[in-house]
Design a protein around this motif. Structure first.
Motif, PDB file in Angstrom:
ATOM      1  N   SER A   1       0.834  -1.201   0.000  1.00 38.69           N
ATOM      2  CA  SER A   1       0.000   0.000   0.000  1.00 38.69           C
ATOM      3  C   SER A   1       0.865   1.246   0.000  1.00 38.69           C
ATOM      4  CB  SER A   1      -0.951  -0.011   1.189  1.00 38.69           C
ATOM      5  OG  SER A   1      -0.207   0.065   2.400  1.00 38.69           O
ATOM      6  N   VAL A   2       2.054   1.173   0.624  1.00 36.68           N
ATOM      7  CA  VAL A   2       2.968   2.309   0.600  1.00 36.68           C
ATOM      8  C   VAL A   2       3.464   2.535  -0.816  1.00 36.68           C
ATOM      9  CG1 VAL A   2       5.242   3.102   1.379  1.00 36.68           C
ATOM     10  CG2 VAL A   2       3.637   2.125   3.012  1.00 36.68           C
ATOM     11  N   GLN A   3       3.782   1.451  -1.533  1.00 35.04           N
ATOM     12  CA  GLN A   3       4.223   1.600  -2.920  1.00 35.04           C
ATOM     13  C   GLN A   3       3.108   2.203  -3.765  1.00 35.04           C
ATOM     14  OE1 GLN A   3       5.417  -2.330  -4.047  1.00 35.04           O
ATOM     15  NE2 GLN A   3       7.432  -2.159  -3.111  1.00 35.04           N
ATOM     16  N   GLY A   4       1.877   1.773  -3.543  1.00 42.12           N
ATOM     17  CA  GLY A   4       0.752   2.342  -4.283  1.00 42.12           C
ATOM     18  C   GLY A   4       0.576   3.809  -3.975  1.00 42.12           C
ATOM     19  N   ASP A   5       0.736   4.194  -2.704  1.00 41.48           N
ATOM     20  CA  ASP A   5       0.636   5.602  -2.332  1.00 41.48           C
ATOM     21  C   ASP A   5       1.755   6.411  -2.944  1.00 41.48           C
ATOM     22  OD1 ASP A   5      -1.626   5.034  -0.869  1.00 41.48           O
ATOM     23  OD2 ASP A   5      -0.553   4.863   1.052  1.00 41.48           O
ATOM     24  N   ASP A   6       2.961   5.828  -3.007  1.00 44.87           N
ATOM     25  CA  ASP A   6       4.085   6.524  -3.633  1.00 44.87           C
ATOM     26  C   ASP A   6       3.836   6.760  -5.111  1.00 44.87           C
ATOM     27  OD1 ASP A   6       5.417   6.584  -1.227  1.00 44.87           O
ATOM     28  OD2 ASP A   6       6.711   4.850  -1.678  1.00 44.87           O
ATOM     29  N   ILE A   7       3.279   5.773  -5.775  1.00 44.26           N
ATOM     30  CA  ILE A   7       3.000   5.917  -7.207  1.00 44.26           C
ATOM     31  C   ILE A   7       1.952   6.991  -7.440  1.00 44.26           C
ATOM     32  CG2 ILE A   7       1.997   4.742  -9.211  1.00 44.26           C
ATOM     33  CD1 ILE A   7       3.350   2.178  -8.187  1.00 44.26           C
ATOM     34  N   LEU A   8       0.894   6.970  -6.639  1.00 43.14           N
ATOM     35  CA  LEU A   8      -0.147   7.990  -6.788  1.00 43.14           C
ATOM     36  C   LEU A   8       0.382   9.382  -6.476  1.00 43.14           C
ATOM     37  CD1 LEU A   8      -3.280   6.197  -5.290  1.00 43.14           C
ATOM     38  CD2 LEU A   8      -2.808   6.727  -7.676  1.00 43.14           C
ATOM     39  N   ALA A   9       1.217   9.512  -5.459  1.00 45.91           N
ATOM     40  CA  ALA A   9       1.798  10.815  -5.124  1.00 45.91           C
ATOM     41  C   ALA A   9       2.701  11.300  -6.251  1.00 45.91           C
ATOM     42  CB  ALA A   9       2.579  10.721  -3.814  1.00 45.91           C
ATOM     43  N   ASP A  10       3.469  10.380  -6.842  1.00 48.24           N
ATOM     44  CA  ASP A  10       4.345  10.748  -7.958  1.00 48.24           C
ATOM     45  C   ASP A  10       3.537  11.202  -9.169  1.00 48.24           C
ATOM     46  OD1 ASP A  10       6.845  11.040  -9.249  1.00 48.24           O
ATOM     47  OD2 ASP A  10       6.591   9.069 -10.197  1.00 48.24           O
ATOM     48  N   LEU A  11       2.457  10.473  -9.467  1.00 53.43           N
ATOM     49  CA  LEU A  11       1.600  10.880 -10.594  1.00 53.43           C
ATOM     50  C   LEU A  11       0.938  12.231 -10.339  1.00 53.43           C
ATOM     51  CD1 LEU A  11      -0.132   7.514 -11.590  1.00 53.43           C
ATOM     52  CD2 LEU A  11       1.559   8.796 -12.891  1.00 53.43           C
ATOM     53  N   LYS A  12       0.487  12.457  -9.122  1.00 51.53           N
ATOM     54  CA  LYS A  12      -0.146  13.739  -8.786  1.00 51.53           C
ATOM     55  C   LYS A  12       0.850  14.876  -8.924  1.00 51.53           C
ATOM     56  CE  LYS A  12      -3.066  15.828  -5.235  1.00 51.53           C
ATOM     57  NZ  LYS A  12      -2.571  17.151  -5.319  1.00 51.53           N
ATOM     58  N   GLN A  13       2.099  14.624  -8.480  1.00 52.84           N
ATOM     59  CA  GLN A  13       3.129  15.650  -8.596  1.00 52.84           C
ATOM     60  C   GLN A  13       3.427  15.967 -10.064  1.00 52.84           C
ATOM     61  OE1 GLN A  13       6.890  14.385  -7.032  1.00 52.84           O
ATOM     62  NE2 GLN A  13       7.790  16.432  -7.090  1.00 52.84           N
ATOM     63  N   LYS A  14       3.501  14.925 -10.898  1.00 59.61           N
ATOM     64  CA  LYS A  14       3.753  15.157 -12.328  1.00 59.61           C
ATOM     65  C   LYS A  14       2.574  15.872 -12.984  1.00 59.61           C
ATOM     66  CE  LYS A  14       7.072  11.499 -13.091  1.00 59.61           C
ATOM     67  NZ  LYS A  14       7.428  10.306 -13.837  1.00 59.61           N
ATOM     68  N   TRP A  15       1.353  15.532 -12.586  1.00 59.01           N
ATOM     69  CA  TRP A  15       0.169  16.178 -13.161  1.00 59.01           C
ATOM     70  C   TRP A  15       0.138  17.653 -12.776  1.00 59.01           C
ATOM     71  CZ3 TRP A  15      -3.143  15.588 -16.873  1.00 59.01           C
ATOM     72  CH2 TRP A  15      -4.325  16.315 -16.876  1.00 59.01           C
ATOM     73  N   ASP A  16       0.488  17.978 -11.528  1.00 57.52           N
ATOM     74  CA  ASP A  16       0.502  19.377 -11.091  1.00 57.52           C
ATOM     75  C   ASP A  16       1.601  20.169 -11.781  1.00 57.52           C
ATOM     76  OD1 ASP A  16      -1.639  18.924  -9.412  1.00 57.52           O
ATOM     77  OD2 ASP A  16      -0.376  18.520  -7.639  1.00 57.52           O
ATOM     78  N   ALA A  17       2.693  19.509 -12.186  1.00 53.63           N
ATOM     79  CA  ALA A  17       3.803  20.190 -12.835  1.00 53.63           C
ATOM     80  C   ALA A  17       3.520  20.488 -14.310  1.00 53.63           C
ATOM     81  CB  ALA A  17       5.074  19.369 -12.714  1.00 53.63           C
ATOM     82  N   LEU A  18       2.486  19.869 -14.890  1.00 45.89           N
ATOM     83  CA  LEU A  18       2.185  20.093 -16.309  1.00 45.89           C
ATOM     84  C   LEU A  18       1.595  21.483 -16.526  1.00 45.89           C
ATOM     85  CD1 LEU A  18       0.583  16.733 -17.454  1.00 45.89           C
ATOM     86  CD2 LEU A  18       2.758  17.667 -18.168  1.00 45.89           C
ATOM     87  N   ASP A  19       2.023  22.105 -17.628  1.00 48.52           N
ATOM     88  CA  ASP A  19       1.473  23.413 -17.978  1.00 48.52           C
ATOM     89  C   ASP A  19       0.247  23.267 -18.870  1.00 48.52           C
ATOM     90  OD1 ASP A  19       3.437  24.726 -16.550  1.00 48.52           O
ATOM     91  OD2 ASP A  19       4.809  24.798 -18.274  1.00 48.52           O
ATOM     92  N   ASN A  20       0.307  22.378 -19.856  1.00 49.36           N
ATOM     93  CA  ASN A  20      -0.777  22.219 -20.832  1.00 49.36           C
ATOM     94  C   ASN A  20      -1.588  20.970 -20.512  1.00 49.36           C
ATOM     95  OD1 ASN A  20       0.202  24.468 -22.186  1.00 49.36           O
ATOM     96  ND2 ASN A  20       1.547  23.230 -23.476  1.00 49.36           N
ATOM     97  N   LYS A  21      -2.404  21.040 -19.496  1.00 47.42           N
ATOM     98  CA  LYS A  21      -3.213  19.890 -19.106  1.00 47.42           C
ATOM     99  C   LYS A  21      -4.270  19.578 -20.152  1.00 47.42           C
ATOM    100  CE  LYS A  21      -2.369  20.623 -14.282  1.00 47.42           C
ATOM    101  NZ  LYS A  21      -2.819  21.130 -13.032  1.00 47.42           N
ATOM    102  N   SER A  22      -4.780  20.610 -20.814  1.00 49.58           N
ATOM    103  CA  SER A  22      -5.792  20.375 -21.843  1.00 49.58           C
ATOM    104  C   SER A  22      -5.204  19.623 -23.029  1.00 49.58           C
ATOM    105  CB  SER A  22      -6.399  21.705 -22.296  1.00 49.58           C
ATOM    106  OG  SER A  22      -5.388  22.548 -22.837  1.00 49.58           O
ATOM    107  N   THR A  23      -3.949  19.879 -23.364  1.00 49.68           N
ATOM    108  CA  THR A  23      -3.298  19.178 -24.463  1.00 49.68           C
ATOM    109  C   THR A  23      -3.125  17.700 -24.121  1.00 49.68           C
ATOM    110  OG1 THR A  23      -2.095  21.199 -24.990  1.00 49.68           O
ATOM    111  CG2 THR A  23      -1.272  19.159 -25.951  1.00 49.68           C
TER     112      THR A  23
END
Length: 164
Positions: A70-92
């Motif tokens: 579950s920690v690995q799953g939480d790490d993956i989700l946190a990493d994806l959320k961080q990458k999604w927040d770092a994107l400038d062109n989310k609509s693209t």
């Protein structure tokens, strides 16, 4: 007094002991057994049902294994959320993702249409086998050609991602 009967059939060999004249003969399957009370049908059914299902093996896990997954799953989700927040062109990204889903859907329709035409699927299989054979011969069989394939893939990655 009637004597008890026991019949076993193993691989076509039939072994039997004297039985009561009132009992019907047991039904013989490839591996079956009937002994004493009841008819041969029920006894052989019991045995065949017992051999039909494989044994079930259970493995106990400790709570540390459960929490680590579950920690690995939480790490993956946190990493994806961080990458999604770092994107400038989310609509693209959403547009490309939707386009990819539509492309997969359309290609599924095209493949099912091709699959319904007689002889065409077999011809396509032959084309795929021929191309696979050519690819193995051209790029995977010899060491120099494998190096060429790796350099081509790296050049394509540079074109897609741009200079680093």
């Amino acid at each position: 007094m009637a004597s008890m009967a026991c019949t076993a059939a193993i691989g076509g060999l039939r072994l039997s002991t004297p039985r009561a004249p009132l009992l019907p003969p047991p039904q013989i399957r490839s591996v079956s057994s009937s002994c004493g009370s009841g008819t041969g049908l029920f006894a052989s059914t019991r045995l065949s049902n017992a051999t039909r299902f494989p044994s079930i093996q259970l493995r106990a896990t400790s709570s540390s294994e459960d929490t680590s997954s579950s920690v690995q799953g939480d790490d993956i989700l946190a990493d994806l959320k961080q990458k999604w927040d770092a994107l400038d062109n989310k609509s693209t990204v959403l547009l490309y993702g939707g386009g990819a889903i539509v492309a997969i859907w359309v290609s599924s329709i095209v493949v099912s249409a091709i699959n319904s035409v007689p002889l065409l699927p077999k011809i396509m299989e032959l084309v795929g086998l021929g191309y696979s054979g050519w690819f193995v011969y051209r790029y995977l069989l010899f060491k120099e050609s494998r190096k060429e394939l790796v350099s081509d893939i790296e050049a394509l990655k540079q074109k897609i991602t741009g200079p680093e």
